[in-house]
Design a protein around this motif. Structure first.
Motif, PDB file in Angstrom:
ATOM      1  N   VAL A 160       0.843  -1.207   0.000  1.00 54.34           N
ATOM      2  CA  VAL A 160       0.000   0.000   0.000  1.00 54.34           C
ATOM      3  C   VAL A 160       0.879   1.259   0.000  1.00 54.34           C
ATOM      4  N   GLN A 161       1.896   1.279   0.869  1.00 49.70           N
ATOM      5  CA  GLN A 161       2.788   2.456   0.933  1.00 49.70           C
ATOM      6  C   GLN A 161       3.481   2.696  -0.410  1.00 49.70           C
ATOM      7  N   SER A 167       2.790   5.223  -7.450  1.00 49.87           N
ATOM      8  CA  SER A 167       1.789   5.193  -8.521  1.00 49.87           C
ATOM      9  C   SER A 167       0.652   6.195  -8.279  1.00 49.87           C
ATOM     10  N   ILE A 168       0.069   6.155  -7.065  1.00 47.17           N
ATOM     11  CA  ILE A 168      -1.141   6.950  -6.840  1.00 47.17           C
ATOM     12  C   ILE A 168      -0.830   8.443  -6.792  1.00 47.17           C
ATOM     13  N   THR A 169       0.210   8.823  -6.058  1.00 49.88           N
ATOM     14  CA  THR A 169       0.553  10.254  -5.989  1.00 49.88           C
ATOM     15  C   THR A 169       0.844  10.825  -7.383  1.00 49.88           C
ATOM     16  N   TYR A 188       8.154  -2.245  -4.983  1.00 51.10           N
ATOM     17  CA  TYR A 188       8.728  -1.134  -5.756  1.00 51.10           C
ATOM     18  C   TYR A 188       8.569  -1.397  -7.250  1.00 51.10           C
ATOM     19  N   ARG A 189       8.970  -2.607  -7.705  1.00 54.03           N
ATOM     20  CA  ARG A 189       8.834  -2.975  -9.120  1.00 54.03           C
ATOM     21  C   ARG A 189       7.402  -2.796  -9.611  1.00 54.03           C
ATOM     22  N   ALA A 190       6.468  -3.397  -8.855  1.00 51.01           N
ATOM     23  CA  ALA A 190       5.076  -3.422  -9.311  1.00 51.01           C
ATOM     24  C   ALA A 190       4.491  -2.020  -9.323  1.00 51.01           C
ATOM     25  N   SER A 191       4.865  -1.207  -8.327  1.00 53.29           N
ATOM     26  CA  SER A 191       4.286   0.143  -8.277  1.00 53.29           C
ATOM     27  C   SER A 191       4.912   1.055  -9.327  1.00 53.29           C
TER      28      SER A 191
END
Ligand SMILES: NC(=O)c1ccc[n+]([C@@H]2O[C@H](COP(=O)([O-])OP(=O)(O)OC[C@H]3O[C@@H](n4cnc5c(N)ncnc54)[C@H](OP(=O)(O)O)[C@@H]3O)[C@@H](O)[C@H]2O)c1
Length: 243
Positions: A106-107, A113-115, A156-159
């Motif tokens: 989530v972090q 990604s989200i920010t 990290y990779r996935a995000s």
């Protein structure tokens, strides 16, 4: 555009070491910078507007409204989103699948990604007023799905892979709604910052870049990319990376 024209650069995630180098370089060249960060910058300059934002949707919206109101957007040439998270006091990159946990996922997705997605969303009306601009997100080569041979670093990779998909998807809509904006996902190379510090042991000195060098490479390579309504995924040398 003449070389002597004063331009404007929007720096999001301005406490990043690379962002700070870029900010100093832009100010030294007589350009203006609007810098946005979660905590206030430790320096000031007459051509620097420093804004604080917690990256919530409402705060991003408020900061964008302020930028739109107070800034000469015609001069905007670069909007660069530096935000990223690899480790902090609670998380470190997963070496094996047993290390994966919900909190870290989530972090990582929030910061990587989200920010950036919320910024790319809310910057559209601002960038529509530019006469030509690059919108660049700091990604990483490990976000390349094709390039993944080593595994590990799941969150990290996935995000960063999700960020790359977001950049590509935003580019399709920006091509219709803000034709003069070029979207880019950028890999800086291993750079000597707090983010890479715990992982520098096996990096040779010549492969560990100074933030100032990366900031120069970034703008030099962005300037070479045409406004072709396509997303690009490039490294610090300007070479394309497989998505
Ligand atoms: N250094 C490297 O070797 C390397 C390699 C590949 C990719 N990158 C990418 O390059 C970018 C810049 O990193 P850096 O090396 O300059 O590291 P840094 O100096 O540690 O900067 C960290 C950046 O991430 C933001 N950030 C940290 N935690 C966050 C959170 N929880 N939510 C939102 N934003 C958060 C900070 O924003 P504030 O300014 O608001 O504090 C700042 O922009 C990152 O996206 C990173 O993934 C770095």
């Amino acid at each position: 555009m003449s070389n002597t024209e004063t331009t404007l650069c929007l720096v999001i995630g301005a406490n990043s070491a690379i962002a700070q180098s870029l900010t100093h370089q832009q100010l030294a060249q007589g350009n203006r910078v609007v810098a946005v960060s979660r905590t206030a910058l430790a320096f000031s300059h007459p051509h620097l507007t420093s804004l604080v934002c917690d990256n919530s949707e409402s705060d991003i919206e408020a900061v964008c409204a302020r930028i739109a109101h107070e800034t000469d957007l015609d001069k905007l040439r670069y909007a660069i989103i530096f935000n990223g998270l690899l480790h902090n006091d609670k998380i470190s990159p997963e070496k094996r699948l047993e290390h994966i946990n919900q909190y870290q996922l989530v972090q990582s997705f929030q910061a990587n990604s989200i920010t950036p997605a919320l910024w790319m969303q809310h910057l559209l009306p601002i960038l529509q007023q530019s006469s030509g601009c690059h919108l660049c997100c700091f990604s990483a080569r490990v976000g390349s799905i094709n390039d993944n041979r080593l595994g590990g670093w799941y969150s990290y990779r996935a995000s960063k892979a999700a960020l790359n998909m977001l950049v590509k998807t935003f580019a399709i809509e920006y091509a219709r709604r803000a034709k003069k904006v070029k979207l880019v996902a950028f890999h800086p190379g291993t750079t000597d910052t707090l983010l890479s510090q715990p992982f520098q042991k096996n990096v040779s000195p010549e492969a560990l870049f100074k933030p100032a060098f990366v900031a120069e490479q970034l703008l030099a390579n962005l300037a070479k990319l045409p406004a072709d309504q396509q997303a690009s995924y490039i490294d610090w040398q300007g070479k394309n990376i497989d998505w």
